[in-house]
Design a protein around this motif. Structure first.
Motif, PDB file in Angstrom:
ATOM      1  N   LEU A  40       5.220  -2.273  -5.565  1.00 51.63           N
ATOM      2  CA  LEU A  40       6.022  -3.480  -4.972  1.00 51.63           C
ATOM      3  C   LEU A  40       4.789  -4.494  -4.547  1.00 51.63           C
ATOM      4  O   LEU A  40       5.286  -5.756  -4.787  1.00 51.63           O
ATOM      5  CB  LEU A  40       7.074  -3.099  -3.917  1.00 51.63           C
ATOM      6  CG  LEU A  40       8.103  -2.207  -4.055  1.00 51.63           C
ATOM      7  CD1 LEU A  40       8.981  -1.885  -2.878  1.00 51.63           C
ATOM      8  CD2 LEU A  40       8.988  -2.967  -5.226  1.00 51.63           C
ATOM      9  N   GLY A  41       3.997  -4.095  -3.957  1.00 50.00           N
ATOM     10  CA  GLY A  41       3.027  -5.241  -3.610  1.00 50.00           C
ATOM     11  C   GLY A  41       2.266  -5.884  -4.785  1.00 50.00           C
ATOM     12  O   GLY A  41       1.935  -7.113  -4.865  1.00 50.00           O
ATOM     13  N   ALA A  42       1.941  -5.079  -5.721  1.00 50.07           N
ATOM     14  CA  ALA A  42       1.629  -5.633  -7.040  1.00 50.07           C
ATOM     15  C   ALA A  42       2.420  -6.549  -7.678  1.00 50.07           C
ATOM     16  O   ALA A  42       2.192  -7.474  -8.256  1.00 50.07           O
ATOM     17  CB  ALA A  42       1.021  -4.468  -7.954  1.00 50.07           C
ATOM     18  N   LEU A  43       3.557  -6.035  -7.800  1.00 52.75           N
ATOM     19  CA  LEU A  43       4.833  -6.860  -8.318  1.00 52.75           C
ATOM     20  C   LEU A  43       4.748  -8.428  -7.754  1.00 52.75           C
ATOM     21  O   LEU A  43       4.803  -9.175  -8.538  1.00 52.75           O
ATOM     22  CB  LEU A  43       6.113  -6.377  -8.223  1.00 52.75           C
ATOM     23  CG  LEU A  43       7.201  -7.022  -8.952  1.00 52.75           C
ATOM     24  CD1 LEU A  43       7.092  -7.307 -10.391  1.00 52.75           C
ATOM     25  CD2 LEU A  43       8.394  -6.231  -8.757  1.00 52.75           C
ATOM     26  N   VAL A  44       4.884  -8.217  -6.437  1.00 50.47           N
ATOM     27  CA  VAL A  44       4.950  -9.609  -5.538  1.00 50.47           C
ATOM     28  C   VAL A  44       3.706 -10.701  -5.723  1.00 50.47           C
ATOM     29  O   VAL A  44       3.903 -11.576  -6.230  1.00 50.47           O
ATOM     30  CB  VAL A  44       5.175  -9.278  -4.153  1.00 50.47           C
ATOM     31  CG1 VAL A  44       4.837 -10.569  -3.223  1.00 50.47           C
ATOM     32  CG2 VAL A  44       6.610  -8.403  -3.800  1.00 50.47           C
ATOM     33  N   LEU A  45       2.765  -9.895  -5.709  1.00 48.39           N
ATOM     34  CA  LEU A  45       1.472 -10.816  -6.121  1.00 48.39           C
ATOM     35  C   LEU A  45       1.330 -11.191  -7.514  1.00 48.39           C
ATOM     36  O   LEU A  45       0.804 -12.146  -7.751  1.00 48.39           O
ATOM     37  CB  LEU A  45       0.120 -10.019  -5.597  1.00 48.39           C
ATOM     38  CG  LEU A  45       0.052  -9.784  -4.057  1.00 48.39           C
ATOM     39  CD1 LEU A  45      -1.200  -9.370  -3.525  1.00 48.39           C
ATOM     40  CD2 LEU A  45       0.373 -11.031  -3.433  1.00 48.39           C
ATOM     41  N   GLY A  46       1.848 -10.459  -8.496  1.00 44.69           N
ATOM     42  CA  GLY A  46       1.689 -10.830  -9.793  1.00 44.69           C
ATOM     43  C   GLY A  46       2.842 -11.950 -10.105  1.00 44.69           C
ATOM     44  O   GLY A  46       2.482 -12.753 -11.025  1.00 44.69           O
ATOM     45  N   ALA A 182      -4.071  -9.427  -6.356  1.00 45.52           N
ATOM     46  CA  ALA A 182      -3.065  -8.744  -7.221  1.00 45.52           C
ATOM     47  C   ALA A 182      -3.692  -7.760  -8.178  1.00 45.52           C
ATOM     48  O   ALA A 182      -3.160  -6.815  -8.402  1.00 45.52           O
ATOM     49  CB  ALA A 182      -2.588  -9.797  -8.001  1.00 45.52           C
ATOM     50  N   ALA A 183      -4.804  -8.070  -8.625  1.00 46.79           N
ATOM     51  CA  ALA A 183      -5.535  -6.969  -9.639  1.00 46.79           C
ATOM     52  C   ALA A 183      -5.903  -5.702  -8.622  1.00 46.79           C
ATOM     53  O   ALA A 183      -5.620  -4.715  -9.435  1.00 46.79           O
ATOM     54  CB  ALA A 183      -6.771  -7.681  -9.986  1.00 46.79           C
ATOM     55  N   GLN A 184      -6.345  -5.931  -7.636  1.00 47.20           N
ATOM     56  CA  GLN A 184      -6.702  -4.725  -6.866  1.00 47.20           C
ATOM     57  C   GLN A 184      -5.539  -3.734  -6.512  1.00 47.20           C
ATOM     58  O   GLN A 184      -5.298  -2.758  -6.875  1.00 47.20           O
ATOM     59  CB  GLN A 184      -7.339  -5.005  -5.601  1.00 47.20           C
ATOM     60  CG  GLN A 184      -7.843  -3.943  -4.601  1.00 47.20           C
ATOM     61  CD  GLN A 184      -9.026  -4.333  -3.526  1.00 47.20           C
ATOM     62  OE1 GLN A 184      -9.449  -5.280  -3.726  1.00 47.20           O
ATOM     63  NE2 GLN A 184      -8.716  -3.322  -2.355  1.00 47.20           N
ATOM     64  N   LEU A 185      -4.340  -4.455  -6.233  1.00 49.40           N
ATOM     65  CA  LEU A 185      -3.019  -3.414  -6.154  1.00 49.40           C
ATOM     66  C   LEU A 185      -2.581  -3.053  -7.243  1.00 49.40           C
ATOM     67  O   LEU A 185      -1.782  -2.158  -7.459  1.00 49.40           O
ATOM     68  CB  LEU A 185      -1.981  -4.352  -5.280  1.00 49.40           C
ATOM     69  CG  LEU A 185      -1.921  -4.627  -4.055  1.00 49.40           C
ATOM     70  CD1 LEU A 185      -1.032  -5.511  -3.187  1.00 49.40           C
ATOM     71  CD2 LEU A 185      -2.092  -3.201  -3.366  1.00 49.40           C
ATOM     72  N   LEU A 186      -2.752  -3.628  -8.400  1.00 54.06           N
ATOM     73  CA  LEU A 186      -2.694  -3.215  -9.813  1.00 54.06           C
ATOM     74  C   LEU A 186      -3.160  -2.027  -9.983  1.00 54.06           C
ATOM     75  O   LEU A 186      -2.491  -1.137 -10.482  1.00 54.06           O
ATOM     76  CB  LEU A 186      -2.582  -4.408 -10.800  1.00 54.06           C
ATOM     77  CG  LEU A 186      -2.048  -3.918 -12.217  1.00 54.06           C
ATOM     78  CD1 LEU A 186      -0.663  -3.785 -12.053  1.00 54.06           C
ATOM     79  CD2 LEU A 186      -2.675  -5.199 -13.183  1.00 54.06           C
TER      80      LEU A 186
END
Length: 325
Positions: A40-46, A182-186
Motif C-alpha cells: 500500500l505504501g508503494a502504491l500511494v507513492l507510485g 517509492a522505489a524503496q517501498l516497491l
C-alpha cells in the motif's frame, strides 16, 4: 529547524504506527501485515510519482543500494515489529523503538564511523542502555524479557543501520525524494512477497477494524510518513529530523492507553524517561564559540595566525544520525 506543526504531525503519524500494527494483527498474520503495508505504501507513492510526473530511479548500482536500504529500513524491521507486537504492547514497542539513535551511535563506534565522540554522547549511550535494562527488568519474573521485545530491539537496530546507509548512498545523490521513497517501498514489497509462504498464505480473518488498521498503516503510517522522512533528511538534515523521534514513545504510550487500554507500569515509564534522556545526550554537540563583535580586535601576529589556522584545521564536527517507523 522543523516547524512545531510538522513535528506534531510526523510524531502522530509515526507514533501511531504501533497502534495500527496491534489492531491489524487481530485479523492478519505478521507476514500479511508486513506485505500489505509495503504494498500500500508503494502504491500511494507510485501514484504520487505518476501525478507529479516523476520517474523511478534508473541504474543498476543505484537500485542495488535501494534494495539494501529496502531490506534493512522496511522489510526486516516491519516484519520484526509485527512479530514482536504479538506479545508486546504497542506503547512498549514505541518506547523500544526510541533506542534507534543509541544503536546508531553504537554502530558508529564499532565501525569507526564515530571517531572520538564527545564524552557527553558516550554518557548518553550508557544512560540509554540503563533505561533499556530498566524496561526489560531481567531481575524480575514480571520483566519484559522475551522474543517479542528482542525482535523490536532488532528492528530499532536495523533502522539505525539503514539510516546510516541511506544517508551515505541515497540521500543527496541527485534523485528526488519522492521517486526514491517509492522505489524503496516497491523493492520492499518484492522482498516481503518472498516471505509469503511462511505464514502469509493463510486465510485472512475479514474483521473491519483489522482491515481498516492495515489500510491506515500502509497509506499514512508507511507511504506518507516514509516520504516525509526522506524529505526532512534531505531538506533539513538528519539532526533536525531526529527531534521528531523524541516524541514517538510518548505518542505510542498515550495511544495505547487511550485506545487499547494498556497500562504501562511505573518501571516502564521510568525506563522510557531514562531512554529519552540518553537519546537527548547522544544528540548533544560541542558548542561553537562565536567571537564577541563588540570586543576590540587586535592585529594578529604571524605566530598567532598560524596557531589559529592549525587549531581550525584540527576541528572535527560530529554528524548526527536519524530514525522512523
Amino acid at each position: 529547524m522543523i516547524s512545531a506543526g510538522r513535528v506534531g504531525v510526523l510524531a502522530l503519524l509515526w507514533g501511531s504506527t504501533f497502534l495500527w500494527i496491534d489492531l491489524a494483527l487481530d485479523g492478519l498474520t505478521p507476514v500479511q501485515v508486513t506485505s500489505v503495508r509495503c504494498a500500500l505504501g508503494a502504491l500511494v507513492l507510485g501514484l504520487a510519482c505518476r501525478f507529479t510526473r516523476h520517474r523511478l530511479p534508473r541504474g543498476r548500482a543505484l537500485w542495488g543500494h535501494i534494495l539494501v536500504a529496502a531490506f534493512f529500513c522496511n522489510a526486516l524491521p516491519f516484519a520484526l515489529f509485527s512479530v514482536g507486537q504479538q506479545s508486546v504492547d504497542s506503547g512498549l514497542a514505541g518506547v523500544l523503538n526510541a533506542t534507534t539513535p543509541l544503536w546508531s551511535l553504537l554502530i558508529g563506534l564499532l565501525t569507526g564511523g564515530e571517531r572520538r565522540p564527545p564524552a557527553i554522547r558516550v554518557l548518553g549511550l550508557l544512560v540509554g542502555l540503563v533505561g533499556t535494562a530498566l524496561i526489560f527488568a531481567p531481575w524480575q519474573r514480571s520483566g519484559h524479557v522475551g522474543w517479542g521485545a528482542v525482535a523490536i530491539l532488532g528492528a530499532a537496530a536495523s533502522y539505525a543501520f539503514a539510516f546510516t546507509y541511506m544517508g551515505r548512498h541515497l540521500v543527496g545523490k541527485g534523485v528526488p525524494t519522492l521517486p526514491l521513497a517509492a522505489a524503496q517501498l516497491l523493492a520492499a514489497t518484492g522482498l516481503t512477497a518472498l516471505a509469503l509462504p511462511f505464514g502469509g498464505l493463510v486465510e485472512v480473518r475479514l474483521q473491519p477494524v483489522a482491515l481498516l488498521a492495515v489500510a491506515v498503516l500502509g497509506v499514512f503510517a508507511t507511504g506518507v510518513t516514509f516520504h516525509l522522512t526522506y524529505r526532512i533528511i534531505a531538506d533539513e538534515g538528519a539532526t533536525n529530523a531526529a527531534t521528531v523521534g523524541y516524541l514517538l514513545p510518548v505518542v505510542s504510550v498515550a495511544l495505547g492507553a487511550l485506545v487499547l487500554g494498556e497500562e504501562p507500569s511505573p518501571r516502564v515509564v521510568a525506563g522510557m524517561a531514562v531512554v529519552l534522556v540518553g537519546v537527548a545526550l547522544t544528540r548533544r554537540r560541542k558548542a561553537v564559540r562565536t567571537p564577541d563583535p563588540t570586543a576590540q580586535r587586535a592585529v594578529p601576529s604571524a605566530t598567532s595566525a598560524s596557531a589559529t589556522s592549525a587549531s581550525a584545521g584540527a576541528a572535527d564536527p560530529i554528524r548526527g544520525k536519524s530514525y522512523t517507523k
